[in-house]
Design a protein around this motif. Structure first.
Motif, PDB file in Angstrom:
ATOM      1  N   VAL A 163       0.818  -1.213   0.000  1.00  0.00           N
ATOM      2  CA  VAL A 163       0.000   0.000   0.000  1.00  0.00           C
ATOM      3  C   VAL A 163       0.854   1.265   0.000  1.00  0.00           C
ATOM      4  O   VAL A 163       1.909   1.331   0.637  1.00  0.00           O
ATOM      5  N   TYR A 164       0.350   2.269  -0.729  1.00  0.00           N
ATOM      6  CA  TYR A 164       1.033   3.559  -0.849  1.00  0.00           C
ATOM      7  C   TYR A 164      -0.015   4.660  -0.910  1.00  0.00           C
ATOM      8  O   TYR A 164      -0.937   4.617  -1.735  1.00  0.00           O
ATOM      9  N   TYR A 165       0.118   5.661  -0.035  1.00  0.00           N
ATOM     10  CA  TYR A 165      -0.786   6.814  -0.033  1.00  0.00           C
ATOM     11  C   TYR A 165      -0.078   8.022  -0.633  1.00  0.00           C
ATOM     12  O   TYR A 165       1.131   8.210  -0.448  1.00  0.00           O
ATOM     13  N   GLY A 166      -0.853   8.831  -1.342  1.00  0.00           N
ATOM     14  CA  GLY A 166      -0.305  10.039  -1.933  1.00  0.00           C
ATOM     15  C   GLY A 166      -1.333  11.149  -1.983  1.00  0.00           C
ATOM     16  O   GLY A 166      -2.516  10.950  -1.700  1.00  0.00           O
ATOM     17  N   ILE A 167      -0.878  12.320  -2.370  1.00  0.00           N
ATOM     18  CA  ILE A 167      -1.724  13.506  -2.459  1.00  0.00           C
ATOM     19  C   ILE A 167      -1.393  14.206  -3.773  1.00  0.00           C
ATOM     20  O   ILE A 167      -0.234  14.242  -4.199  1.00  0.00           O
ATOM     21  N   THR A 168      -2.411  14.742  -4.428  1.00  0.00           N
ATOM     22  CA  THR A 168      -2.171  15.432  -5.691  1.00  0.00           C
ATOM     23  C   THR A 168      -3.255  16.467  -5.945  1.00  0.00           C
ATOM     24  O   THR A 168      -4.378  16.340  -5.451  1.00  0.00           O
ATOM     25  N   LYS A 169      -2.889  17.450  -6.729  1.00  0.00           N
ATOM     26  CA  LYS A 169      -3.838  18.467  -7.194  1.00  0.00           C
ATOM     27  C   LYS A 169      -4.096  18.303  -8.687  1.00  0.00           C
ATOM     28  O   LYS A 169      -5.073  18.818  -9.215  1.00  0.00           O
ATOM     29  N   ARG A 170      -3.225  17.566  -9.369  1.00  0.00           N
ATOM     30  CA  ARG A 170      -3.274  17.485 -10.828  1.00  0.00           C
ATOM     31  C   ARG A 170      -4.070  16.304 -11.351  1.00  0.00           C
ATOM     32  O   ARG A 170      -4.392  16.248 -12.524  1.00  0.00           O
ATOM     33  N   GLY A 171      -4.356  15.346 -10.520  1.00  0.00           N
ATOM     34  CA  GLY A 171      -5.001  14.117 -10.971  1.00  0.00           C
ATOM     35  C   GLY A 171      -4.150  12.932 -10.576  1.00  0.00           C
ATOM     36  O   GLY A 171      -2.968  12.851 -10.917  1.00  0.00           O
ATOM     37  N   SER A 176      14.050   6.378 -10.585  1.00  0.00           N
ATOM     38  CA  SER A 176      13.641   6.624  -9.204  1.00  0.00           C
ATOM     39  C   SER A 176      14.157   5.539  -8.270  1.00  0.00           C
ATOM     40  O   SER A 176      14.134   4.351  -8.594  1.00  0.00           O
ATOM     41  N   HIS A 177      14.637   5.966  -7.102  1.00  0.00           N
ATOM     42  CA  HIS A 177      15.059   5.024  -6.069  1.00  0.00           C
ATOM     43  C   HIS A 177      14.013   4.926  -4.951  1.00  0.00           C
ATOM     44  O   HIS A 177      14.277   4.286  -3.932  1.00  0.00           O
ATOM     45  N   ARG A 178      12.851   5.542  -5.160  1.00  0.00           N
ATOM     46  CA  ARG A 178      11.810   5.484  -4.154  1.00  0.00           C
ATOM     47  C   ARG A 178      11.237   4.070  -4.073  1.00  0.00           C
ATOM     48  O   ARG A 178      11.160   3.358  -5.068  1.00  0.00           O
ATOM     49  N   LEU A 179      10.824   3.701  -2.881  1.00  0.00           N
ATOM     50  CA  LEU A 179      10.383   2.338  -2.627  1.00  0.00           C
ATOM     51  C   LEU A 179       9.196   1.955  -3.508  1.00  0.00           C
ATOM     52  O   LEU A 179       9.146   0.836  -4.041  1.00  0.00           O
ATOM     53  N   PHE A 180       8.239   2.842  -3.661  1.00  0.00           N
ATOM     54  CA  PHE A 180       7.069   2.524  -4.464  1.00  0.00           C
ATOM     55  C   PHE A 180       7.459   2.246  -5.913  1.00  0.00           C
ATOM     56  O   PHE A 180       7.047   1.241  -6.506  1.00  0.00           O
ATOM     57  N   ALA A 181       8.264   3.123  -6.502  1.00  0.00           N
ATOM     58  CA  ALA A 181       8.671   2.951  -7.901  1.00  0.00           C
ATOM     59  C   ALA A 181       9.511   1.690  -8.076  1.00  0.00           C
ATOM     60  O   ALA A 181       9.337   0.942  -9.047  1.00  0.00           O
ATOM     61  N   ARG A 182      10.426   1.434  -7.129  1.00  0.00           N
ATOM     62  CA  ARG A 182      11.276   0.235  -7.228  1.00  0.00           C
ATOM     63  C   ARG A 182      10.441  -1.035  -7.138  1.00  0.00           C
ATOM     64  O   ARG A 182      10.648  -1.998  -7.873  1.00  0.00           O
ATOM     65  N   HIS A 185       5.204  -0.531   8.925  1.00  0.00           N
ATOM     66  CA  HIS A 185       4.261  -1.500   8.374  1.00  0.00           C
ATOM     67  C   HIS A 185       4.947  -2.334   7.294  1.00  0.00           C
ATOM     68  O   HIS A 185       5.514  -1.786   6.342  1.00  0.00           O
ATOM     69  N   ALA A 186       4.873  -3.644   7.426  1.00  0.00           N
ATOM     70  CA  ALA A 186       5.596  -4.548   6.526  1.00  0.00           C
ATOM     71  C   ALA A 186       5.180  -4.387   5.073  1.00  0.00           C
ATOM     72  O   ALA A 186       6.002  -4.562   4.163  1.00  0.00           O
ATOM     73  N   ASN A 187       3.922  -4.045   4.835  1.00  0.00           N
ATOM     74  CA  ASN A 187       3.437  -3.893   3.455  1.00  0.00           C
ATOM     75  C   ASN A 187       3.344  -2.440   3.015  1.00  0.00           C
ATOM     76  O   ASN A 187       2.750  -2.140   1.982  1.00  0.00           O
ATOM     77  N   GLY A 188       3.913  -1.536   3.793  1.00  0.00           N
ATOM     78  CA  GLY A 188       3.862  -0.118   3.464  1.00  0.00           C
ATOM     79  C   GLY A 188       4.951   0.286   2.477  1.00  0.00           C
ATOM     80  O   GLY A 188       6.086  -0.188   2.558  1.00  0.00           O
ATOM     81  N   LEU A 189       4.609   1.189   1.563  1.00  0.00           N
ATOM     82  CA  LEU A 189       5.547   1.640   0.546  1.00  0.00           C
ATOM     83  C   LEU A 189       5.868   3.130   0.631  1.00  0.00           C
ATOM     84  O   LEU A 189       6.566   3.659  -0.227  1.00  0.00           O
ATOM     85  N   ASN A 190       5.365   3.814   1.663  1.00  0.00           N
ATOM     86  CA  ASN A 190       5.727   5.217   1.868  1.00  0.00           C
ATOM     87  C   ASN A 190       7.017   5.285   2.669  1.00  0.00           C
ATOM     88  O   ASN A 190       7.090   4.776   3.792  1.00  0.00           O
ATOM     89  N   MET A 191       8.044   5.918   2.106  1.00  0.00           N
ATOM     90  CA  MET A 191       9.350   5.971   2.763  1.00  0.00           C
ATOM     91  C   MET A 191       9.412   7.016   3.863  1.00  0.00           C
ATOM     92  O   MET A 191      10.210   6.898   4.797  1.00  0.00           O
ATOM     93  N   ILE A 192       8.605   8.077   3.743  1.00  0.00           N
ATOM     94  CA  ILE A 192       8.596   9.137   4.742  1.00  0.00           C
ATOM     95  C   ILE A 192       7.164   9.366   5.193  1.00  0.00           C
ATOM     96  O   ILE A 192       6.218   8.935   4.520  1.00  0.00           O
ATOM     97  N   PRO A 193       6.949  10.034   6.333  1.00  0.00           N
ATOM     98  CA  PRO A 193       5.588  10.325   6.775  1.00  0.00           C
ATOM     99  C   PRO A 193       4.829  11.133   5.733  1.00  0.00           C
ATOM    100  O   PRO A 193       5.418  11.803   4.878  1.00  0.00           O
ATOM    101  N   GLY A 194       3.519  11.077   5.801  1.00  0.00           N
ATOM    102  CA  GLY A 194       2.701  11.851   4.890  1.00  0.00           C
ATOM    103  C   GLY A 194       2.406  13.233   5.426  1.00  0.00           C
ATOM    104  O   GLY A 194       2.751  13.575   6.562  1.00  0.00           O
ATOM    105  N   GLY A 195       1.747  14.041   4.602  1.00  0.00           N
ATOM    106  CA  GLY A 195       1.289  15.351   5.026  1.00  0.00           C
ATOM    107  C   GLY A 195       2.397  16.301   5.423  1.00  0.00           C
ATOM    108  O   GLY A 195       3.513  16.280   4.892  1.00  0.00           O
TER     109      GLY A 195
END
Length: 264
Positions: free
Chosen positions: A152-160, A177-183, A240-250
């Motif tokens: 799971v990965y949470y994100g925020i956007t204004k563009r869509g 990208s070296h981000r966990l979600f993209a990798r 969280h073992a199934n989390g893909l966000n590398m840093i806190p949100g918001g």
């Protein structure tokens, strides 16, 4: 077209499906037809629309049915002549009774042959809302894997959200990208592609993708608060073992990013 539809705001559907292969105008038509037919039986959609026009969440929770959550499932398929077909059906999910109604956009990835679904709050697609353009959306991506995990990965956007997902996908494919979600997305899709070509690959493979619009029509501060809470509770990789966000949100994530920049 807007005048011909009883319930659905095609502009809202277009905003929340931007970047998908779905034809938003045709989808709005079939969605409106199935909602109107269901409303003739019990008046439920009219009740939800009245709640939307009365201020929505400002006046309490969305109306629900005790017998189950109502979901309008719009599917996009292609026939042997490669003509795209759209159909819609009403689902009643008994296990999710008490949860606000939704709209599913269901399709199959033509390149990876895996199921894909976008889950939208029905309230956001009904006439009577303020325009969504220029507001913020909090979304959730769920990567379903061959070894039974839901990442799971949470994100925020204004563009869509779909435009943002396409950026993640391009970064994954190009290995920029070296981000966990993209990798993770890169590894899962590469293993799935090799499987389709009959190449042995013991890595987990992508089996499905679900995107859920958690909240939309928000100002920036509201969106940051929702994203921070969701990442902390469900998807921060360090917790969280199934989390893909590398840093806190918001706002917490913005502060973490600034600290990172300050040390490099």
């Amino acid at each position: 077209m807007n005048e011909r539809l009883r319930f659905v705001d095609p502009t809202a559907l277009m905003h929340l499906s931007r970047g998908l292969t779905f034809n938003p105008l045709r989808s709005a038509e079939v969605l409106d037809d199935v909602l109107a037919a269901f409303d003739e039986k019990n008046g439920y959609v009219s009740d939800v629309q009245a709640w939307v026009r009365g201020g929505g969440l400002q006046n309490g929770p969305c109306p629900t049915l005790p017998s189950g959550r109502i979901v309008a499932d719009v599917t996009e398929t292609m026939n042997a002549e490669r003509k795209v077909l759209h159909a819609a059906a009403i689902l009643k999910l008994e296990r999710e009774a008490g949860i606000a109604p939704g709209v599913f956009l269901s399709m199959v990835s033509p390149t990876l042959d895996v199921g894909m679904r976008v889950e939208l709050p029905m309230r956001a697609l009904l006439k009577g809302n303020l325009p969504l353009e220029g507001t913020y959306t909090v979304y959730l991506h769920v990567l379903m894997t061959s070894d039974g995990r839901d990442l799971v990965y949470y994100g925020i956007t204004k563009r869509g959200w779909s435009l943002r997902f396409q950026e993640h996908t391009r970064s994954a494919i190009s290995r920029e990208s070296h981000r966990l979600f993209a990798r993770t997305l890169r590894d899962l899709t590469a293993a799935r592609a090799r499987e389709l070509h009959g190449v042995l690959d013991e890595r987990p493979k992508l089996r499905g993708l679900i995107t859920t619009i958690c909240a939309t029509g928000l100002c920036h501060g509201e969106a940051l608060d929702v994203e921070e809470a969701m990442v902390e509770k469900y998807s921060l990789a360090s917790k969280h073992a199934n989390g893909l966000n590398m840093i806190p949100g918001g706002a917490a994530g913005l502060r973490a990013a600034q600290r990172f920049k300050g040390t490099h």
